[in-house]
Design a protein around this motif. Structure first.
Motif, PDB file in Angstrom:
ATOM      1  N   THR A 415       0.910  -1.182   0.069  1.00  0.00           N
ATOM      2  CA  THR A 415       0.008  -0.171  -0.121  1.00  0.00           C
ATOM      3  C   THR A 415       0.843   1.148   0.044  1.00  0.00           C
ATOM      4  O   THR A 415       0.629   2.197  -0.724  1.00  0.00           O
ATOM      5  N   ASN A 416       1.852   1.281   0.688  1.00  0.00           N
ATOM      6  CA  ASN A 416       2.801   2.601   0.991  1.00  0.00           C
ATOM      7  C   ASN A 416       3.371   2.477  -0.656  1.00  0.00           C
ATOM      8  O   ASN A 416       3.850   3.686  -1.065  1.00  0.00           O
ATOM      9  N   LEU A 417       3.758   1.614  -1.412  1.00  0.00           N
ATOM     10  CA  LEU A 417       4.383   1.628  -2.495  1.00  0.00           C
ATOM     11  C   LEU A 417       3.338   2.396  -3.470  1.00  0.00           C
ATOM     12  O   LEU A 417       3.812   3.131  -4.184  1.00  0.00           O
ATOM     13  N   TRP A 418       2.134   1.894  -3.473  1.00  0.00           N
ATOM     14  CA  TRP A 418       1.229   2.674  -4.455  1.00  0.00           C
ATOM     15  C   TRP A 418       0.845   4.158  -4.002  1.00  0.00           C
ATOM     16  O   TRP A 418       0.966   5.020  -5.016  1.00  0.00           O
ATOM     17  N   LYS A 419       0.920   4.070  -2.660  1.00  0.00           N
ATOM     18  CA  LYS A 419       0.548   5.524  -2.302  1.00  0.00           C
ATOM     19  C   LYS A 419       1.780   6.509  -2.723  1.00  0.00           C
ATOM     20  O   LYS A 419       1.493   7.603  -3.023  1.00  0.00           O
ATOM     21  N   THR A 420       3.125   6.024  -2.657  1.00  0.00           N
ATOM     22  CA  THR A 420       4.166   6.852  -2.771  1.00  0.00           C
ATOM     23  C   THR A 420       4.120   7.329  -4.380  1.00  0.00           C
ATOM     24  O   THR A 420       4.393   8.453  -4.762  1.00  0.00           O
ATOM     25  N   GLN A 421       3.684   6.295  -5.312  1.00  0.00           N
ATOM     26  CA  GLN A 421       3.692   6.598  -6.818  1.00  0.00           C
ATOM     27  C   GLN A 421       2.351   7.569  -6.980  1.00  0.00           C
ATOM     28  O   GLN A 421       2.520   8.402  -7.852  1.00  0.00           O
ATOM     29  N   ALA A 422       1.247   7.219  -6.364  1.00  0.00           N
ATOM     30  CA  ALA A 422       0.176   8.368  -6.474  1.00  0.00           C
ATOM     31  C   ALA A 422       0.622   9.783  -6.004  1.00  0.00           C
ATOM     32  O   ALA A 422       0.146  10.630  -6.781  1.00  0.00           O
ATOM     33  N   ARG A 423       1.180   9.660  -5.119  1.00  0.00           N
ATOM     34  CA  ARG A 423       1.612  11.326  -4.569  1.00  0.00           C
ATOM     35  C   ARG A 423       2.402  11.710  -5.365  1.00  0.00           C
ATOM     36  O   ARG A 423       2.497  13.040  -5.788  1.00  0.00           O
ATOM     37  N   LYS A 424       3.424  10.895  -6.047  1.00  0.00           N
ATOM     38  CA  LYS A 424       4.405  11.594  -7.014  1.00  0.00           C
ATOM     39  C   LYS A 424       3.672  12.183  -8.165  1.00  0.00           C
ATOM     40  O   LYS A 424       3.870  13.264  -8.519  1.00  0.00           O
TER      41      LYS A 424
END
Length: 835
Positions: A415-424
């Motif tokens: 989830t953190n991996l996806w969240k980081t990508q979306a925030r970027k």
């Protein structure tokens, strides 16, 4: 009472001198006594004979000692003995022996009379018993006579003790206990002897002390009890009493059948009963009912035994008489017998019922035993199964307790991996908007192009333009027509970022495979768990339902499903549907067989809906809150499709479900956050916007198309979110706030008509079906008025142009605007349009 005391022992050393006449008489008397003693019954023991002889010798020695003690001075100094003639002593002894013989005969006759039975045929047993009693009395008298050879000082006492002692001893030997009157008379006799001074004191210490004879020894004053056999035994002679009882029973059994003796036996029995009643009717104070004997009835202080026999007894009432009883007749007897018979019949019926009940209980018990014996094998297998199942469930729970933290960690990392990508992507888009806004609104004359901020800005601008160029070439290759700048999502990444993302993702997936690497197959696969519980349901369905396994399975399978859905992201293009996963195929037909009717109350029917509610919906909520981009049409459409499918296929996805409500609230919050942070509409002068080739004009139209795209994305949630919420988000929050403002600033041209058509095409038709009047919704009044103003402007421009081509285009645009007003149900505006 005097017989109960022990006589003091007197030992005097003397020389006995007896004349020949007295000696011969004494020897003759002793021989006669010995001869009679030899003929005594066998029941007299040798020990008693020795005792009587010893007692006789002691008394003889005591008598001689008393006679010679007076003349015993200087015995040790003189050598010859002093001979004294005592003819009077011999005469007295003969007289006493004659008197004793007479008394013995009288006693024997009295005993015979007392034991004499009614006149009937004598029995040998009775004669033998009588002879034994008579011999016993003679023996007792002989023993008493042997103690009558004392001196003058003991004569009266010996006679008194003989009479009173014999009477007391006879009672004790027979097993009788002396009554109160007998004890009273013995005490009275003893008191009279003390008053007359004719008695032997219990303590002769005074006499011994006053005596100055040197022949008296210290042993004479010895008060110790040397001869314990002299004590009288007051215990009951049970042998004599039992012997009398046996004799009476034997005689009664022998002569009980003779009619001639029945009257006499009955009379004798009544006399014995009267005696017993008379003896028991004593006075309350313990005294005897008989009067105290007079002086004529006493002999030397004791009452004569014949007095007791001469008592008169009160007649005992007949036992057959019943006072106050009713007259007995045959009717009364018959009635009593009938009552007794009825009572016995009732008891019999009660016993019969009890017997039948017991027989029935026995039969039921035997059947129960047989049934239990038949069930032993099944119960043994059942017990073994549940023991194994209990062990398996415990091991499974322990295993999952160890693995759940690892699963949570992997899920959180993904989830953190996806969240980081979306925030970027989000931060990059927002930064591009800020960069363009600053670039087109400030003068470039005073900007230092060598500063780090300027260099970074130039880098971002170059990357932005490069991404747009790549998307444009991709559209040209696909022959996509009608695309406008701002409709595409700026979510492209360079190769380095993509490679880094893939490496982290592969690491997580490898960790996913290693979670159950050290676990046996029975605990590592959903299929193994399903087989265990499905076997339980098919074998023991009642206990399966009682244990509520259907309600527990979703929580028990939760770790396995979450682990398999770690890489499941419905926003991605290549994401596999969760219904195509292995665990879904395993559980879709759980607990059911082909051609088997499914019960509606079976909890296993809700197994998959419960899993979707407890696993899938929470995961979608996390994705919608942290990963989903509302400005991305692709992600929005994929998320809408997944939720719509869940709502159609699973009954748990409904408005009153907590998990569903949480998901929808997350979606609404995410849209509002996008409206606040990502929507920006720049305002430029019309002179700037009329130059379509200028960067400011391009940026303005791009942002306007971004708002139109967001409007379409929001309205795509129609059917999922409520109409009120959608109108608030799309119309109030976006259309009237940003889009209408942008349309008013843009010029009236063909592109503006296209924008209006795109806006109206996103509105759900259901909104306008229930409108009754010719007016549209209040939120669309601004849009209606703007379309009317555009139509009027086009009509006036067409009238001014003299070319037929321009007039035709104006009329076509007005027709299009009229259709748009009809679509939003603004009839009043459509009717008033100039044509």
């Amino acid at each position: 009472m005097s017989t109960s005391f022990k006589k003091p022992r007197r030992n005097f050393r003397q020389k006995i001198t007896i004349d020949s006449e007295s000696d011969d008489e004494t020897k003759e008397d002793f021989e006669n006594v010995n001869n009679e003693n030899e003929n005594s019954p066998q029941m007299v023991s040798n020990e008693q004979t020795k005792k009587s002889k010893k007692k006789k010798k002691e008394k003889d020695a005591l008598g001689m000692h008393r006679s010679s003690s007076v003349l015993s001075f200087n015995e040790d100094e003189e050598g010859e003995a002093l001979k004294i003639k005592k003819s009077s002593h011999s005469k007295r002894i003969a007289k006493q022996l004659k008197m004793a013989s007479k008394l013995a005969k009288e006693e024997e006759e009295r005993v015979q009379k007392s034991y004499k039975s009614p006149p009937r045929k004598a029995s040998p047993v009775h004669r033998e018993e009588s002879l034994e009693d008579r011999d016993e009395e003679i023996r007792r008298l002989r023993e008493e006579f042997q103690t009558m050879n004392g001196d003058d000082l003991e004569e009266n006492e010996s006679e008194e003790e003989t009479e009173g002692g014999n009477q007391l001893k006879k009672m004790i030997k027979k097993g009788e206990i002396p009554d109160a009157m007998m004890i009273h008379m013995i005490r009275k006799k003893r008191q009279q002897a003390r008053d007359y001074g004719d008695f032997i004191p219990l303590d002769d210490t005074e006499r011994v002390e006053n005596s100055k004879s040197r022949l008296v020894r210290d042993d004479d004053n010895d008060k110790s009890d040397d001869d314990e056999n002299e004590r009288i035994d007051f215990s009951v002679n049970t042998q004599a009493r039992d012997r009398i009882k046996i004799q009476n029973e034997f005689l009664a059994a022998e002569h009980g059948s003779e009619n001639e003796d029945s009257d006499q036996e009955r009379e004798w029995e009544e006399q014995q009963i009267k005696k017993g009643v008379s003896l028991g009717s004593e006075q309350p104070d313990g005294g005897s009912s008989a009067a105290a004997p007079t002086s004529s009835d006493q002999y030397n202080g004791f009452q004569d035994t014949t007095i007791l026999e001469k008592k008169t007894f009160t007649a005992f009432p007949s036992l057959t008489q019943t006072g106050g009883s009713t007259v007995i007749n045959m009717e009364l007897i018959r009635k009593r017998l009938q009552d007794r018979l009825n009572s016995m019949d009732e008891v019999h019926r009660s016993h019969t019922r009890d017997r039948d009940s017991l027989v029935s209980d026995i039969d039921d018990t035997e059947k129960s035993i047989e049934t239990c014996q038949e069930k032993v094998a099944g119960l043994e297998a059942r017990y073994r199964f549940f023991q194994e199942m209990r062990g398996y469930v415990r091991d499974l729970v322990d295993c999952l307790s160890e693995k759940v933290p690892d699963i949570n960690s992997l899920e959180q990392r993904m989830t953190n991996l996806w969240k980081t990508q979306a925030r970027k992507f989000l931060s990059r888009r927002q930064q591009d908007v800020r960069d363009q806004c600053q670039e087109y609104m400030t003068s470039t004359a005073n900007v230092d192009l060598t500063s780090p901020e300027a260099v970074e800005k130039q880098r971002r601008t170059a990357e932005r333009e490069a991404r747009r160029s790549r998307r444009r070439r991709a559209r040209e290759m696909k022959d996509i027509v009608g695309h406008h700048d701002g409709l595409s999502s700026d979510d492209e990444e360079n190769q380095s970022e993509i490679a880094k993302y893939n490496v982290e993702k592969e690491s997580l997936l490898s960790g996913q495979e290693r979670v159950f690497e050290d676990v046996v197959e029975d605990f590592s696969e959903v299929d193994s768990v399903r087989e265990r519980f499905e076997d339980w349901k098919q074998t023991y369905k009642d206990t399966y339902q009682d244990a509520y396994i259907g309600l527990c399975l979703p929580k028990l399978l939760n770790p396995y499903i979450r682990l398999s859905l770690i890489n499941w992201n419905p926003l991605e293009a290549d994401c596999m549907d969760f219904e195509d996963t292995k665990w879904f195929d395993t559980l879709v037909f759980y607990g059911f067989k082909l051609q088997e009717t499914i019960a509606k109350d079976d909890d296993d029917i809700r197994l998959l809906p419960s899993i979707v509610e407890k696993v899938v919906l929470p995961k979608l909520s996390v994705i919608a809150e942290s990963v989903w981009d509302p400005l991305s049409t692709t992600q929005t459409s994929r998320l809408v499709n997944v939720i719509s499918k869940l709502g159609r296929d699973y009954p748990c996805i409904q408005a009153n479900n907590k998990a569903t409500q949480h998901l929808l609230n997350v979606i609404v919050r995410r849209i509002r956050k996008t409206l606040e942070d990502d929507v920006f509409m720049p305002l430029y002068p019309k002179s700037v916007l009329e130059n379509r080739s200028s960067n400011a004009s391009v940026f303005f139209h791009r942002q306007l198309w971004v708002c139109i795209k967001l409007l379409g994305n929001i309205l795509s949630w129609h059917g999922i979110l409520s109409n009120q919420m959608l109108r608030s988000l799309s119309l109030d929050g976006l259309l009237n706030r940003y889009i209408i403002l942008g349309l008013c600033n843009s010029g009236v041209n063909k592109e503006t008509i296209q924008k209006c058509q795109s806006i109206i095409s996103t509105f759900p038709k259901e909104w306008f079906e229930d409108l009754e009047e010719d007016k549209t919704m209040p939120q669309l009044e601004n849009l209606g008025r703007f379309l009317v103003s555009v139509a009027r402007t086009l009509y006036s421009e067409g009238q001014q142009n003299k070319r037929d081509f321009d007039k035709k285009d104006s009329r076509d645009f007005i027709k299009q605007i009229s259709k748009m007003l009809v679509n939003i149900h603004a009839m009043e505006y459509a009717v008033n349009l100039p044509m």
